[in-house]
Design a protein around this motif. Structure first.
Motif, short mmCIF file in Angstrom:
data_model
loop_
_atom_site.label_atom_id
_atom_site.label_comp_id
_atom_site.label_asym_id
_atom_site.label_seq_id
_atom_site.Cartn_x
_atom_site.Cartn_y
_atom_site.Cartn_z
N GLY A 93 -1.87 -43.64 -16.78
CA GLY A 93 -1.91 -44.76 -16.10
C GLY A 93 -3.57 -45.28 -16.17
N MET A 94 -4.21 -44.73 -17.19
CA MET A 94 -5.81 -45.09 -16.87
C MET A 94 -5.99 -46.21 -18.04
N THR A 121 -10.66 -36.25 -24.45
CA THR A 121 -9.39 -36.20 -23.95
C THR A 121 -9.11 -34.70 -23.81
N GLY A 122 -8.29 -34.02 -23.07
CA GLY A 122 -7.82 -32.72 -22.59
C GLY A 122 -8.81 -31.92 -21.66
N LEU A 123 -9.71 -32.52 -21.28
CA LEU A 123 -10.54 -31.66 -20.41
C LEU A 123 -10.46 -32.45 -18.78
N GLY A 124 -10.60 -31.47 -17.88
CA GLY A 124 -10.68 -32.02 -16.34
C GLY A 124 -12.06 -32.46 -15.84
N PRO A 125 -12.17 -32.67 -14.64
CA PRO A 125 -13.51 -33.27 -14.07
C PRO A 125 -14.35 -31.92 -13.98
N VAL A 184 -26.22 -38.96 -27.78
CA VAL A 184 -24.88 -38.63 -28.28
C VAL A 184 -23.93 -39.27 -27.41
N LEU A 185 -23.05 -40.07 -28.13
CA LEU A 185 -22.02 -41.02 -27.42
C LEU A 185 -20.58 -40.50 -27.87
N LYS A 186 -19.81 -40.00 -26.49
CA LYS A 186 -18.51 -39.62 -26.94
C LYS A 186 -17.42 -40.84 -26.25
N PRO A 187 -17.13 -41.67 -26.86
CA PRO A 187 -16.08 -42.66 -26.22
C PRO A 187 -14.94 -42.34 -25.55
N ALA A 188 -14.23 -41.24 -26.03
CA ALA A 188 -13.15 -40.95 -25.23
C ALA A 188 -13.08 -39.49 -25.52
N ALA A 218 -15.06 -42.20 -21.28
CA ALA A 218 -13.84 -42.22 -20.54
C ALA A 218 -13.35 -40.69 -20.75
N ARG A 219 -12.59 -40.08 -19.98
CA ARG A 219 -11.98 -38.91 -19.98
C ARG A 219 -10.56 -38.92 -19.57
N PHE A 220 -9.94 -38.57 -20.46
CA PHE A 220 -8.26 -38.57 -20.25
C PHE A 220 -7.72 -36.92 -20.28
N PRO A 221 -7.04 -36.88 -19.24
CA PRO A 221 -6.58 -35.51 -19.04
C PRO A 221 -5.87 -34.70 -19.98
N GLU A 222 -4.88 -35.29 -20.54
CA GLU A 222 -4.02 -34.55 -21.50
C GLU A 222 -4.70 -34.54 -22.95
N PRO A 223 -4.60 -33.42 -23.96
CA PRO A 223 -5.05 -33.33 -25.35
C PRO A 223 -4.28 -33.96 -26.28
N LEU A 224 -4.21 -35.34 -26.41
CA LEU A 224 -3.46 -36.52 -27.14
C LEU A 224 -4.49 -37.21 -27.72
N ALA A 225 -4.01 -38.18 -28.55
CA ALA A 225 -4.82 -39.33 -28.84
C ALA A 225 -5.23 -40.13 -27.79
#
Length: 238
Positions: free
Chosen positions: A83-84, A41-45, A35-39, A67-74
């Motif tokens: 800044g990632m 969002t909205g979760l922390g380490p 299972v591949l999740k490309p991006a 990739a994981r980005f902190p805010e639950p946005l696109a």
């Protein structure tokens, strides 16, 4: 099929649980599934992401998160605000191709809907599917409003020359209302593709063993299950 791209008509409609059900059926049949999740969002380490959750429920062989980005946005917006560096279609397609060489089936679960922006260049999950020449499984809600979003998603796929595998209802209620029951008949027409399953509401709360035991009954033979659209629709005829 060695790669299936799983998209939704929106967010929070059951993509991860549908992905897990397909993975569970394939794993039970003896296939190695990634299972591949490309991006994400909205979760922390340290928090469990969608790919990890799909593997936990299904028993699939591997989960990969690019990739994981902190805010639950696109993804593109969340990456930019943090800044990632975003993850684009070419990188995602390369990762899926590598996994497909190591596993029998790769499920690529998108973020939100089909045309959510992945990067500053406007790359989308539809571009990923086109690069991979992979079909898209569309997950949609059961109720009022779903026909419009399903039709728009199907038109976007056709416009890009991307095959639609079918539609799965991501959360089928225990007591469906009139619109939900009518949509069993109307969704395949709206999508121009078959209805391939209906996952019951709350399925994600099941223990993994129970989830794996039931998953085949929620999805059609085209996805490795035993669910029958005609029988299901007849049982819920409006």
């Amino acid at each position: 099929m060695t790669v299936i791209v799983v998209s939704g008509t929106g967010t929070e409609i059951g993509k991860t649980i549908v992905t897990a059900a397909v993975a569970a059926a394939a794993t039970a049949a003896g296939r190695s599934v990634a299972v591949l999740k490309p991006a994400q969002t909205g979760l922390g380490p340290g928090e469990r992401g969608d790919a990890e959750e799909a593997v936990r429920l299904s028993g699939a062989a591997a989960s990969v998160e690019l990739a994981r980005f902190p805010e639950p946005l696109a993804p593109a917006t969340s990456a930019a605000r943090a800044g990632m560096w975003p993850v684009g279609p070419s990188e995602i397609a390369a990762a899926a191709t590598k996994l497909a060489a190591e596993h029998d089936l790769v499920l690529v679960e998108g973020a939100g809907g089909l045309l959510v922006r992945l990067d500053a260049d406007g790359g989308t999950l539809a571009d990923v599917a086109r690069l991979l020449d992979a079909p898209v499984l569309v997950v949609t809600p059961a109720g009022l409003g779903t026909l419009n979003s399903t039709t728009l998603t199907a038109e976007a796929l056709r416009a890009r020359g991307v095959a639609q595998l079918g539609v799965v209802i991501g959360s089928w209620p225990a007591a469906p209302d009139l619109a939900e029951r009518c949509n069993l008949t109307d969704l395949p027409e709206a999508a121009g593709a078959p209805l391939l399953g209906a996952v019951p509401a709350g399925a994600g709360a099941l223990e993994p063993a129970a989830f794996r035991g039931a998953a085949r009954t929620w999805i059609a033979p085209a996805l490795g299950g035993e669910w029958d659209a005609d029988s299901f629709s007849s049982a819920h005829r409006a």
